[in-house]
Design a protein around this motif. Structure first.
Motif, PDB file in Angstrom:
ATOM      1  N   HIS A 296      46.703 -16.671  31.701  1.00 64.46           N
ATOM      2  CA  HIS A 296      46.143 -17.486  32.771  1.00 64.46           C
ATOM      3  C   HIS A 296      46.942 -17.276  34.054  1.00 64.46           C
ATOM      4  N   LEU A 297      46.242 -17.009  35.126  1.00 66.63           N
ATOM      5  CA  LEU A 297      46.827 -16.815  36.443  1.00 66.63           C
ATOM      6  C   LEU A 297      46.087 -17.698  37.439  1.00 66.63           C
ATOM      7  N   THR A 298      46.636 -17.799  38.634  1.00 67.57           N
ATOM      8  CA  THR A 298      45.964 -18.519  39.718  1.00 67.57           C
ATOM      9  C   THR A 298      45.689 -17.549  40.851  1.00 67.57           C
ATOM     10  N   LEU A 299      44.454 -17.525  41.318  1.00 67.70           N
ATOM     11  CA  LEU A 299      44.064 -16.751  42.494  1.00 67.70           C
ATOM     12  C   LEU A 299      44.017 -17.708  43.678  1.00 67.70           C
ATOM     13  N   LEU A 300      44.781 -17.385  44.716  1.00 69.71           N
ATOM     14  CA  LEU A 300      44.853 -18.210  45.917  1.00 69.71           C
ATOM     15  C   LEU A 300      44.210 -17.470  47.079  1.00 69.71           C
ATOM     16  N   GLY A 301      43.328 -18.133  47.785  1.00 74.05           N
ATOM     17  CA  GLY A 301      42.715 -17.548  48.975  1.00 74.05           C
ATOM     18  C   GLY A 301      43.055 -18.359  50.207  1.00 74.05           C
ATOM     19  N   GLU A 302      43.311 -17.672  51.321  1.00 71.23           N
ATOM     20  CA  GLU A 302      43.589 -18.334  52.599  1.00 71.23           C
ATOM     21  C   GLU A 302      42.605 -17.831  53.649  1.00 71.23           C
ATOM     22  N   TRP A 303      42.014 -18.764  54.405  1.00 69.30           N
ATOM     23  CA  TRP A 303      41.056 -18.428  55.450  1.00 69.30           C
ATOM     24  C   TRP A 303      41.619 -18.863  56.799  1.00 69.30           C
ATOM     25  N   THR A 304      41.817 -17.916  57.703  1.00 69.97           N
ATOM     26  CA  THR A 304      42.169 -18.271  59.077  1.00 69.97           C
ATOM     27  C   THR A 304      40.916 -18.553  59.895  1.00 69.97           C
ATOM     28  N   ASP A 305      39.787 -18.035  59.437  1.00 64.94           N
ATOM     29  CA  ASP A 305      38.483 -18.289  60.053  1.00 64.94           C
ATOM     30  C   ASP A 305      37.529 -18.688  58.927  1.00 64.94           C
ATOM     31  N   GLY A 306      37.082 -19.932  58.952  1.00 64.59           N
ATOM     32  CA  GLY A 306      36.248 -20.450  57.879  1.00 64.59           C
ATOM     33  C   GLY A 306      34.916 -19.765  57.724  1.00 64.59           C
ATOM     34  N   HIS A 307      34.491 -18.998  58.716  1.00 61.73           N
ATOM     35  CA  HIS A 307      33.197 -18.322  58.659  1.00 61.73           C
ATOM     36  C   HIS A 307      33.305 -16.879  58.170  1.00 61.73           C
ATOM     37  N   ARG A 308      34.515 -16.432  57.918  1.00 59.22           N
ATOM     38  CA  ARG A 308      34.718 -15.053  57.483  1.00 59.22           C
ATOM     39  C   ARG A 308      35.276 -14.997  56.061  1.00 59.22           C
ATOM     40  N   ALA A 309      35.501 -13.786  55.573  1.00 64.00           N
ATOM     41  CA  ALA A 309      36.119 -13.607  54.256  1.00 64.00           C
ATOM     42  C   ALA A 309      37.572 -14.077  54.324  1.00 64.00           C
ATOM     43  N   PRO A 310      38.182 -14.394  53.175  1.00 66.38           N
ATOM     44  CA  PRO A 310      39.582 -14.818  53.199  1.00 66.38           C
ATOM     45  C   PRO A 310      40.487 -13.740  53.803  1.00 66.38           C
ATOM     46  N   SER A 311      41.450 -14.186  54.597  1.00 67.91           N
ATOM     47  CA  SER A 311      42.356 -13.257  55.267  1.00 67.91           C
ATOM     48  C   SER A 311      43.479 -12.798  54.350  1.00 67.91           C
ATOM     49  N   GLN A 312      43.832 -13.619  53.358  1.00 65.39           N
ATOM     50  CA  GLN A 312      44.898 -13.271  52.419  1.00 65.39           C
ATOM     51  C   GLN A 312      44.472 -13.708  51.023  1.00 65.39           C
ATOM     52  N   LEU A 313      44.775 -12.858  50.030  1.00 64.29           N
ATOM     53  CA  LEU A 313      44.494 -13.180  48.637  1.00 64.29           C
ATOM     54  C   LEU A 313      45.777 -12.972  47.836  1.00 64.29           C
ATOM     55  N   TRP A 314      46.118 -13.955  47.002  1.00 64.03           N
ATOM     56  CA  TRP A 314      47.359 -13.918  46.240  1.00 64.03           C
ATOM     57  C   TRP A 314      47.068 -14.210  44.779  1.00 64.03           C
ATOM     58  N   LEU A 315      47.819 -13.571  43.907  1.00 64.54           N
ATOM     59  CA  LEU A 315      47.700 -13.789  42.471  1.00 64.54           C
ATOM     60  C   LEU A 315      49.073 -14.203  41.958  1.00 64.54           C
ATOM     61  N   THR A 316      49.118 -15.265  41.142  1.00 67.41           N
ATOM     62  CA  THR A 316      50.408 -15.756  40.671  1.00 67.41           C
ATOM     63  C   THR A 316      50.340 -16.245  39.242  1.00 67.41           C
ATOM     64  N   ASP A 317      51.492 -16.156  38.559  1.00 74.26           N
ATOM     65  CA  ASP A 317      51.628 -16.728  37.228  1.00 74.26           C
ATOM     66  C   ASP A 317      52.511 -17.965  37.266  1.00 74.26           C
ATOM     67  N   LEU A 318      52.660 -18.562  38.445  1.00 75.23           N
ATOM     68  CA  LEU A 318      53.405 -19.818  38.573  1.00 75.23           C
ATOM     69  C   LEU A 318      52.520 -20.965  38.068  1.00 75.23           C
ATOM     70  N   THR A 319      52.330 -21.002  36.770  1.00 76.08           N
ATOM     71  CA  THR A 319      51.428 -21.993  36.163  1.00 76.08           C
ATOM     72  C   THR A 319      52.124 -22.875  35.140  1.00 76.08           C
ATOM     73  N   GLN A 320      53.429 -22.666  34.925  1.00 79.87           N
ATOM     74  CA  GLN A 320      54.152 -23.436  33.912  1.00 79.87           C
ATOM     75  C   GLN A 320      55.307 -24.201  34.567  1.00 79.87           C
TER      76      GLN A 320
END
Length: 388
Positions: A293-317
């Motif tokens: 299990h991982l977490t996918l994090l998305g960040e949007w600097t412009d809400g009308h566009r695709a996410p500007s940054q995508l992150w994957l992490t195993d910080l779940t425990q």
């Protein structure tokens, strides 16, 4: 400190005696150069660090020597860096432990450093790939391991990517170079596991995440929008649909986005707000045991566009971090980028010239000590209290 090296008359003060950075360099060298057995080596180390801090322009051994002592100093400093046998690794370990004493590590950041060079007379020079700019160039490619905390941003470890003919005959990919560098550094320092931030948009996502999992070192990695993932939450769109791109996963959960305020590392004191969403996912690994299990994090600097940054992490425990906490953690990478753009030239991180790989490592180690001294003097942090 006894027998402290002094600048020769007329040479100009290097790391001006009495200044905060001069005092920080003395304190730091006194603590982290203890693995150098001979007093003359420790004095040369202090000389070199102070020379890096005060020599204008390019921080070559010759220019440093001219600043602090002339031709005789040139020979002795050259031997200290390129011809001696002292091990740089204990100094890097001591530097990390010194910083940890009063400004505890928040996250490691792996930062590539492209070093454009012509000619054939420097170790590791060749046609290289710059993962930050996604383009080829001629020169050296290094990966720095940066210590980041609330007050400190400074490099403490390095790995140089070598062409196959200069390595062990098998070569090393950029992924292997970046990941091996941080795994070795974290293991040698011996601190409790802390998150590693790195950019793997242009290198292997699955293999990189697996290597960190095997090492039991948590990772927060910036990934490509095309990275393929499985949605694991039955309540979310895309569950059961098979592997889809990270961008598609986040597109389907746009309604879950929330605004998060964070401090801008490039413009301190100027808060910013962006939209964030997090989704539980897995990588479609052929080996079932690796489908964690991982977490996918998305960040949007412009809400009308695709996410500007995508992150994957195993910080779940033991429990997943909130999207806001994850986003703020990613900003340590921006702090390193902003700091390195300004300071790499100031302490000569790119300035070693020579065929000796050990010489390169000794130079960037001393430059890292100089960088830390400057950082500590600027922030006013008193580090290393209680260090044996």
């Amino acid at each position: 400190m006894q027998n402290r090296p002094r600048p020769r008359p007329g040479a100009g003060a290097y790391a001006a005696p009495g200044s905060r950075v001069h005092e920080a360099a003395e304190d730091l060298c006194g603590a982290v150069l203890t693995s150098l057995r001979r007093r003359d080596q420790r004095e040369k180390g202090l000389q070199y660090v102070q020379g890096l801090l005060a020599t204008p322009g390019r921080k070559s051994i010759r220019n440093i020597a001219q600043q602090i002592g002339g031709a005789a100093t040139d020979q002795s400093l050259h031997h200290f860096i390129a011809g001696s046998t002292w091990d740089w690794r204990p100094i890097r370990t001591a530097l990390s432990q010194y910083l940890e004493q009063s400004c505890p590590l928040t996250a490691w950041v792996v930062q590539p450093m492209a070093i454009p060079k012509g000619g054939e007379h420097s170790v590791g020079v060749g046609r290289q790939y710059d993962p930050q700019r996604a383009q080829m160039f001629r020169g050296q490619q290094a990966f720095g391991i940066w210590f980041t905390s609330a007050d400190v941003v400074t490099p403490v470890g390095w790995r140089l990517h070598l062409p196959e003919e200069e390595g062990d005959g098998f070569g090393e990919t950029y992924e292997e170079c970046a990941v091996t560098g941080i795994l070795e550094a974290a293991r040698q320092v011996g601190l409790p596991p802390r998150p590693v931030l790195l950019d793997i948009q242009n290198i292997g996502t699955r293999s990189t995440m697996n290597r960190f999992a095997d090492a039991r070192l948590p990772v927060l990695a910036r990934v490509s929008p095309d990275a393929r993932l499985l949605v694991t939450d039955p309540a979310l769109p895309g569950h059961g649909a098979g592997a889809v791109t990270a961008s598609e996963v986040l597109q389907k959960v746009r309604t879950l986005r929330t605004p998060v305020k964070w401090a801008d590392p490039i413009h301190p004191g100027r808060p910013r707000t962006t939209l964030v969403a997090a989704v539980r996912v897995m990588m479609p690994d052929p080996a079932p045991a690796r489908r964690r299990h991982l977490t996918l994090l998305g960040e949007w600097t412009d809400g009308h566009r695709a996410p500007s940054q995508l992150w994957l992490t195993d910080l779940t425990q033991p429990a997943p971090l909130t999207p806001a906490a994850l986003l703020r953690l990613t900003k340590h990478m921006g702090r390193v980028s902003a700091t390195s753009a300004r300071s790499a030239q100031e302490v000569g991180l790119r300035d070693f010239a020579g065929r000796s790989l050990s010489g390169w490592h000794r130079h960037v180690t001393m430059a890292s000590v100089a960088h830390a001294a400057r950082c500590l003097s600027e922030t006013g942090v008193s580090a290393g209290q209680g260090l044996a």
